[in-house]
Design a protein around this motif. Sequence first.
Motif, PDB file in Angstrom:
ATOM      1  N   ARG A  71      45.706 -54.839   5.857  1.00  0.00           N
ATOM      2  CA  ARG A  71      46.118 -55.865   5.067  1.00  0.00           C
ATOM      3  C   ARG A  71      46.564 -57.168   5.606  1.00  0.00           C
ATOM      4  O   ARG A  71      46.153 -57.952   4.836  1.00  0.00           O
ATOM      5  CB  ARG A  71      47.113 -55.209   4.120  1.00  0.00           C
ATOM      6  N   GLN A  72      47.186 -57.044   6.803  1.00  0.00           N
ATOM      7  CA  GLN A  72      47.733 -58.249   7.424  1.00  0.00           C
ATOM      8  C   GLN A  72      46.596 -58.816   7.898  1.00  0.00           C
ATOM      9  O   GLN A  72      46.481 -60.315   7.789  1.00  0.00           O
ATOM     10  CB  GLN A  72      48.537 -57.734   8.501  1.00  0.00           C
ATOM     11  N   SER A  73      45.286 -58.297   8.396  1.00  0.00           N
ATOM     12  CA  SER A  73      44.064 -59.030   8.832  1.00  0.00           C
ATOM     13  C   SER A  73      43.533 -59.915   7.961  1.00  0.00           C
ATOM     14  O   SER A  73      42.889 -60.730   8.254  1.00  0.00           O
ATOM     15  CB  SER A  73      43.074 -57.841   9.429  1.00  0.00           C
ATOM     16  N   TYR A  74      43.747 -59.669   6.636  1.00  0.00           N
ATOM     17  CA  TYR A  74      42.826 -60.310   5.564  1.00  0.00           C
ATOM     18  C   TYR A  74      43.283 -62.019   5.816  1.00  0.00           C
ATOM     19  O   TYR A  74      42.503 -62.562   5.714  1.00  0.00           O
ATOM     20  CB  TYR A  74      43.707 -60.061   4.406  1.00  0.00           C
ATOM     21  N   GLY A  75      44.596 -62.242   6.202  1.00  0.00           N
ATOM     22  CA  GLY A  75      45.099 -63.611   6.184  1.00  0.00           C
ATOM     23  C   GLY A  75      44.845 -64.330   7.366  1.00  0.00           C
ATOM     24  O   GLY A  75      45.118 -65.429   7.532  1.00  0.00           O
ATOM     25  N   GLN A  76      44.326 -63.651   8.550  1.00  0.00           N
ATOM     26  CA  GLN A  76      44.321 -64.323   9.810  1.00  0.00           C
ATOM     27  C   GLN A  76      43.181 -65.319   9.620  1.00  0.00           C
ATOM     28  O   GLN A  76      42.062 -65.434   9.156  1.00  0.00           O
ATOM     29  CB  GLN A  76      43.794 -63.081  10.786  1.00  0.00           C
ATOM     30  N   GLY A  77      43.349 -66.530  10.354  1.00  0.00           N
ATOM     31  CA  GLY A  77      42.623 -67.555  10.365  1.00  0.00           C
ATOM     32  C   GLY A  77      42.705 -68.524   8.869  1.00  0.00           C
ATOM     33  O   GLY A  77      42.270 -69.499   8.833  1.00  0.00           O
ATOM     34  N   PHE A  80      45.105 -58.928  -7.102  1.00  0.00           N
ATOM     35  CA  PHE A  80      43.873 -59.543  -6.479  1.00  0.00           C
ATOM     36  C   PHE A  80      42.442 -59.386  -7.084  1.00  0.00           C
ATOM     37  O   PHE A  80      42.494 -58.163  -7.532  1.00  0.00           O
ATOM     38  CB  PHE A  80      43.826 -59.342  -4.915  1.00  0.00           C
ATOM     39  N   ALA A  81      41.758 -60.306  -7.494  1.00  0.00           N
ATOM     40  CA  ALA A  81      40.348 -59.999  -8.236  1.00  0.00           C
ATOM     41  C   ALA A  81      39.141 -60.633  -7.501  1.00  0.00           C
ATOM     42  O   ALA A  81      39.436 -61.668  -6.761  1.00  0.00           O
ATOM     43  CB  ALA A  81      40.607 -60.434  -9.534  1.00  0.00           C
ATOM     44  N   GLY A  82      38.175 -59.954  -7.451  1.00  0.00           N
ATOM     45  CA  GLY A  82      37.022 -60.424  -7.396  1.00  0.00           C
ATOM     46  C   GLY A  82      36.459 -60.774  -5.819  1.00  0.00           C
ATOM     47  O   GLY A  82      36.674 -59.927  -5.046  1.00  0.00           O
ATOM     48  N   GLY A  83      36.143 -62.103  -5.560  1.00  0.00           N
ATOM     49  CA  GLY A  83      35.771 -62.106  -3.839  1.00  0.00           C
ATOM     50  C   GLY A  83      36.732 -61.825  -3.000  1.00  0.00           C
ATOM     51  O   GLY A  83      36.182 -61.423  -1.780  1.00  0.00           O
ATOM     52  N   LYS A 130      38.315 -66.466   1.686  1.00  0.00           N
ATOM     53  CA  LYS A 130      38.373 -68.156   1.693  1.00  0.00           C
ATOM     54  C   LYS A 130      39.496 -68.354   0.849  1.00  0.00           C
ATOM     55  O   LYS A 130      40.216 -69.365   1.045  1.00  0.00           O
ATOM     56  CB  LYS A 130      37.178 -68.779   1.303  1.00  0.00           C
ATOM     57  N   ASP A 131      39.753 -67.723  -0.313  1.00  0.00           N
ATOM     58  CA  ASP A 131      41.041 -68.016  -1.194  1.00  0.00           C
ATOM     59  C   ASP A 131      41.117 -66.644  -2.011  1.00  0.00           C
ATOM     60  O   ASP A 131      40.369 -65.698  -1.820  1.00  0.00           O
ATOM     61  CB  ASP A 131      40.608 -69.075  -1.997  1.00  0.00           C
ATOM     62  N   TYR A 132      42.257 -66.335  -2.769  1.00  0.00           N
ATOM     63  CA  TYR A 132      42.635 -65.454  -3.482  1.00  0.00           C
ATOM     64  C   TYR A 132      42.834 -65.905  -4.972  1.00  0.00           C
ATOM     65  O   TYR A 132      43.650 -66.911  -5.274  1.00  0.00           O
ATOM     66  CB  TYR A 132      44.217 -64.903  -2.817  1.00  0.00           C
ATOM     67  N   ASP A 133      42.330 -65.010  -5.525  1.00  0.00           N
ATOM     68  CA  ASP A 133      42.246 -65.271  -7.057  1.00  0.00           C
ATOM     69  C   ASP A 133      43.262 -63.939  -7.894  1.00  0.00           C
ATOM     70  O   ASP A 133      43.375 -62.957  -7.255  1.00  0.00           O
ATOM     71  CB  ASP A 133      40.997 -65.124  -7.793  1.00  0.00           C
ATOM     72  N   ILE A 134      44.163 -64.225  -8.892  1.00  0.00           N
ATOM     73  CA  ILE A 134      44.855 -63.225  -9.312  1.00  0.00           C
ATOM     74  C   ILE A 134      44.463 -62.979 -10.768  1.00  0.00           C
ATOM     75  O   ILE A 134      44.329 -63.919 -11.442  1.00  0.00           O
ATOM     76  CB  ILE A 134      46.542 -63.311  -9.088  1.00  0.00           C
ATOM     77  N   ALA A 135      44.229 -61.869 -11.062  1.00  0.00           N
ATOM     78  CA  ALA A 135      44.153 -61.293 -12.540  1.00  0.00           C
ATOM     79  C   ALA A 135      45.329 -60.725 -13.012  1.00  0.00           C
ATOM     80  O   ALA A 135      46.116 -59.804 -12.349  1.00  0.00           O
ATOM     81  CB  ALA A 135      42.883 -60.300 -12.792  1.00  0.00           C
ATOM     82  N   THR A 136      45.807 -60.966 -14.194  1.00  0.00           N
ATOM     83  CA  THR A 136      47.323 -60.431 -14.753  1.00  0.00           C
ATOM     84  C   THR A 136      47.396 -60.292 -16.011  1.00  0.00           C
ATOM     85  O   THR A 136      46.117 -60.598 -16.999  1.00  0.00           O
ATOM     86  CB  THR A 136      48.270 -61.678 -14.374  1.00  0.00           C
TER      87      THR A 136
END
Length: 449
Positions: A6-12, A36-39, A51-57
């Motif tokens: 999970r931590q590696s997701y945000g590297q870079g 978190f949703a999608g790509g 590249k970015d994070y989308d949230i579904a709620t």
Amino acid sequence: MDARRRQSYGQGVPDARHAACNLARRLKKAGHTAYFAGGCVRDGLLGKIPKDYDIATSATPAQVTALFPGSNEVGAHFGVVIAKEQGHHVEIATFRTDGSYRDGRRPDDVTFSTPEEDSKRRDFTINGLFEDPESGEVIDFVGGRKDLAAGVLRAIGNPADRFNEDALRLMRAIRFATTLGFEIEPDTWAAIQANADGLLRISPERIRDEFSRLIVQPARARGLDLLVDSGLIQHFLPEVLPLIGCEQPPEWHPEGDVYVHTRIMLEMLGPEAPLELCLAVLLHDIAKPPTQTFDEQAGRIRFNGHDAMGALMAEEILRRLRYPNHVIEDVAFIVSRHMQFMNVQQMRTAKLKRFMSAPTFPLELDLHRVDCGSSNGFTDNLEFLIAKQEEFAAQPLIPAPLVTGHDLIRLGLAPGPRFSEILDAVQTEQLEGRLADRESAVAWVKGLI
């Protein structure tokens, strides 16, 4: 999913995941479901950095904006709000079910719903996944994890329905298959072919953006094949189709017809090839079919003037797709000059320096590299130019002028067309190395006039 992964997701991507987690945490604290949703989920499972994070709620747009004052309600009618956190913009969308798509792009209306219903209105199974930001648990209602593991691109539900809702998904299917190296599931592929004319409902700008993202991918040649085989290319770039079966002189092009030659060139480009170069390679021989002639006396096929006509065709095609002017101008210029590389060893020094001084020359040189490498394999002109680049590297290719128009006026000349002729002549002498300083240049001009 373990904490290390999970931590590696945000590297870079500095704090991108952390910022999105903060927003999701505040939504959950307020009593709402937030995933978190999608790509970003898809890419994380593939071991890629999102590249970015989308949230579904479950929160409505009004509840989201109340929690995050200053949010941008760009798509609140469709349940979408853009929230800013730690310098990152995160799209927060309410779980929804879409109504009909009369404009072939957006639903006429939406109904706020559940995570399961929301996942089923998305395009492909690999994009229909959710992830709990805190636990890392992946929520899969559509079989996306199985398709990710198998390398399969599959439309959710009835493929024809998904493509009729938004026909741009036809292009997105090809792009995802190209980018990820996935195979398109047979029913989805059949629906793409059957609904290819849906692109006629899509604006040139949206098609252009998807095509641009595809053509710069390392697997761009496969992407081109998929566009051709699906029938999609007929509806936005039909000029490519006559390349198929357009024969070339086998002594110069043993690889095959113009289409085969072009796709090999696309394969040979580097993975970071810029858009202008990719488009120029695709279009460099676009005028070979209309200029093809058979010289019976010489017994060979000719394409006289295909470079000049190709530049005009490239400009027309790119304007039709609404590319920016600077892209159109660069690509047309590159196409117009690609046949001049055969003459570089016969050019005088001044002409060669002017030729090499064009801003697009590095791209042109790369096009020439793959042009030869995909056909006859001759590299003498390429090697010559690389050597000349080293030889000329110590000084600017086009140095500051030794003589200006003010000098000509002081010598008694009246401004007029002859000015540019004299200045060009002085520059030629300078580039050839016969004039090295201002005094000798002024004396040379005096002798000329």
